[in-house]
Design a protein around this motif. Structure first.
Motif: not given
Length: 754
Positions: A687-701
């Motif tokens: 699911i790609e729910e954009p985060a509220e940061n510049l890249a719109g990413v949430r960590g995945v590691g």
């Protein structure tokens, strides 16, 4: 180049009376032998600091002296012309040591033999989290579940072990350390502090790293020893650990004990939780994360993605005479997810409810946002329920129940287990303040430079552990600049070349490093379009940049290449606008202030053979929301690898000590790492729910590691429901499951509740 072999303590706890190096020194090819009693070694100590009032600050020597505190602690080092001579000579070093009683088990260590004089009860850090009225809510609960849980001690065991080369340049007065570290800038800072050198006199280079998983995010005594030996001898020295050294001396993790009470109302809502958590910190507080790392994470994130108003948790980081504990992929949360998800299943069983319904009523949903947890963390993800429902649909939950009933009639034991989790990623300065270390880990720096040919170099403070970060960073910058991807080169892991950064840990590289790359790319793009507008005699707002060209919108023939703009900026500066400096380079830093939560849900279907205790995974489904996906192949690989590590940790990996503090599983014959053949086919969705940061990413590691122990334990419990077995201790090995089943049949086992 000289080669180093370390002589290690064979005792978990001993008073060192002397180290005889005579025979080793005389061995052919040996250049030097160093011990903890040497003046140029003894005065240097590693000290991880925290401002938390309960933290007991302890020091770690480079070589054990006058006391060894765990079996495997380095006592001496032999330096020789080659590794063979060093190993042969190391066998000749005689350590005269008086064995002392050892504290080994985290439960019994308090009140046992003292590890550090400053912590008479062996507690290096304690903290109490409390919110609401816990006892009142428990008293009003329809059912209270009270259980103890135990999670298994593990090793990160990266494909490439630790190692390093240190070189001292007397002419420059400069030390260089090539290391597989995940945190080169923090390592340089720590070395400067320990050795008394200015940071610009130390260069740390982290080349391509073959896996880290957190275990290489520590400054180890071996790192310091290499530097001291290089400075003593004026020659480069090299060490690469053996696999046994990695198992016995590199940081361990996840040796926890939980005692929990959880209260539910009749609808299955979690009303209150009271927990006491003890985390085995080992013999020393690792630099820079401190002994409190796992305990603080466990207490702060135990509730996971679930609503909980009344919460009390007392955590303790307990010192023992075992290998120090440190960060390992997921830090504490594979254990907390296991505990939380087991409690939900136990609560559902006690109330006669479906485990699915209990989760549905407790998950934080979009209508709850922003949701502030009992430990004051702010949840920003609306997709916890979305991930869960997608997993239920993919696994075919309702259809499975019918298949399970048919299998039971045939004498087969199938079970299904569920796990929901969240991962706090990309911690900014506000979110990273928990351990109260003398620095914050919230920012990263990136420099983006375009040379006269139009080629782009990205210099980033974040580092890669082999997960393809170079590609991700190149994609981000290429996108911002409108440059072809193959023109972008990424440089990581060199403290002399890159802006200051904190490194690779806590699923932060794409969130924070990517944010810094975006800011630097935007700044450079602004200058490029300003120069291009001047060259094209057009307004900047009328320009667009793509495929290495700057064009006027609607007039594609009016264009200039990025290479031409770069040439003007660097070589034909007389053509620049009058108010523009030469060169194309921008350095920017980014701090998201708070972290962002990634969401995930996993489900497993297993078949258990009670006669021999084996667990066969028939299906495994995972849905994660990691925000914007920059590179699908990298994200997919991260999730698959994380789940594989989680499954192995749940079923087989276990570092076991005897009562004397000797590691019994110190080789890969005993420590059961998985093979590809042990893994099921993973069914993944994103699911790609954009985060509220510049890249719109949430960590995945790390997220994938959090669910397997919980999902598999719940699946095993479901499969063995006819036996009334509760798998509340990890790992779920065949021997343990067989014993539980055999004991239930005979009524003699005490390894599960009645």
């Amino acid at each position: 180049m000289l080669h180093v072999t370390f002589v290690r303590s064979v005792h978990a706890h001993a008073r060192i009376l002397g180290v005889d190096t005579g025979a080793a020194t005389a061995w052919p090819g040996v250049v030097a032998v160093a011990t903890g009693a040497d003046a140029d070694i003894a005065r240097y100590r590693i000290c991880a600091r925290s401002a938390l009032p309960s933290y007991v600050e302890t020091e770690q020597p480079v070589f054990a002296w006058p006391e060894a505190r765990f079996a495997g602690e380095a006592v001496a080092a032999v330096v020789a012309a080659d590794r063979y001579a060093a190993e042969d000579a190391a066998a000749l070093v005689v350590v005269d040591a008086e064995p002392l009683p050892a504290a080994v088990d985290v439960v019994g260590a308090r009140g046992g033999p003292v590890v550090h004089a400053g912590a008479a009860d062996n507690v290096l850090l304690s903290r109490r989290f409390e919110s609401g009225e816990v006892e009142k809510a428990l008293a009003e609960s329809a059912v209270v579940i009270e259980r103890a849980f135990r999670t298994n001690r593990q090793s990160a065991a990266p494909l490439e072990g630790r190692g390093g080369v240190a070189e001292w340049s007397a002419g420059e007065g400069k030390l260089t350390l090539w290391s597989g570290t995940q945190v080169p800038h923090l390592a340089r800072h720590g070395l400067a502090e320990i050795l008394g050198l200015a940071e610009n006199r130390i260069r740390v280079i982290a080349p391509d790293v073959g896996g880290g998983f957190g275990v290489k995010a520590i400054l180890y005594p071996e790192d310091v020893a290499l530097c001291l030996l290089a400075m003593r001898l004026g020659r480069a020295v090299k060490w690469v650990e053996q696999r046994r050294e990695g198992l016995v001396a590199a940081a361990h993790a996840r040796d926890h004990h939980y005692a929990v009470r959880a209260g539910f109302d009749r609808a299955g809502r979690l009303l209150a939780m009271d927990a006491r958590i003890a985390c085995n910190a080992g013999a020393y507080s690792v630099y820079p994360w401190t002994a409190g790392l796992e305990a603080l994470m466990a207490g702060g994130l135990l509730a996971g993605p679930y609503k909980l108003a009344h919460y009390r948790c007392e955590v303790a980081a307990v010192a023992t005479h075992t290998t120090p504990a440190g960060p390992y992929r997921g830090v504490a949360r594979p254990a907390t997810t296991f505990v939380m998800e087991r409690l939900l299943d136990l609560g559902a069983a006690a109330l006669g409810l479906d485990p699915v319904e209990v989760r549905r009523v407790n998950l934080v949903g979009p209508g709850d946002l922003p949701y502030t947890s009992a430990t004051r963390l702010v949840h920003d993800s609306p997709t916890y329920p979305v991930c869960f429902e997608k997993v239920l649909e993919a696994i075919g939950y309702d259809a499975f129940r019918a298949a399970q009933a048919r299998a039971r009639a045939e004498g087969r034991y199938l079970g299904i287990g569920l796990a929901n989790y969240n991962e706090l990623t990309g911690l900014g300065q506000a979110a990273s303040a928990g351990p109260r270390m003398p620095f914050r880990t919230g920012h990263e720096g990136v420099t983006v430079r375009m040379d006269p040919s139009g080629a782009v170099t990205v210099l980033a403070g974040v580092t890669s552990q082999g997960q393809g970060l170079e590609t991700t960073m190149a994609q981000v910058v290429a996108s911002e600049l409108g440059a072809p991807l193959d023109t972008v080169t990424v440089v990581l892991g060199d403290t002399d070349a890159t802006p200051f950064g904190l490194g690779a840990f806590a699923s932060r590289q794409a969130v924070i490093g990517g944010g810094a790359a975006i800011r630097a790319g935007q700044a450079l793009r602004e200058k490029i379009t300003r120069i291009a507008a001047h060259l094209l005699e057009a307004a900047r707002e009328d320009l667009e940049v793509a495929d290495g060209r700057v064009t006027v919108k609607g007039v594609p023939e009016r264009a200039v290449s990025l290479a031409e703009v770069a040439r003007v900026a660097c070589l034909e500066t007389h053509r620049l606008p009058t108010d523009t400096e030469p060169g194309l380079e921008a350095t920017r830093f980014y701090d998201p202030i708070r972290g962002t939560f990634a969401a995930g849900s996993q489900a497993a279907i297993v078949e258990v053979d009670p006669a021999i205790g084996t667990v066969a995974i028939r299906r495994y489904v995972c849905v994660e929301d990691t925000g914007r996906v920059i590179n699908p192949a990298i994200v997919e690989g991260q999730v698959q690898g994380a789940i594989a590590q989680g499954i192995s940790g749940a079923l087989s990996e276990h570092l076991i000590y005897d009562q004397a503090g000797q590691l019994l599983t110190g080789t890969l014959m005993d420590y059961a790492l998985p093979t590809a053949a042990d893994m099921p086919l993973f069914e993944l969705d994103h699911i790609e729910e954009p985060a509220e940061n510049l890249a719109g990413v949430r960590g995945v590691g790390e997220g994938g590691t959090l669910g397997p122990a919980a999902a598999l334990a719940n699946a095993v419990a479901d499969a063995l429901a006819p036996f009334g077995i509760e798998p509340n201790e990890l790992p779920l090995t065949p021997a343990r499951l067989w014993d539980w089943c055999a004991g239930r049949r005979s009524g003699t086992s005490d390894l599960f509740p009645p």
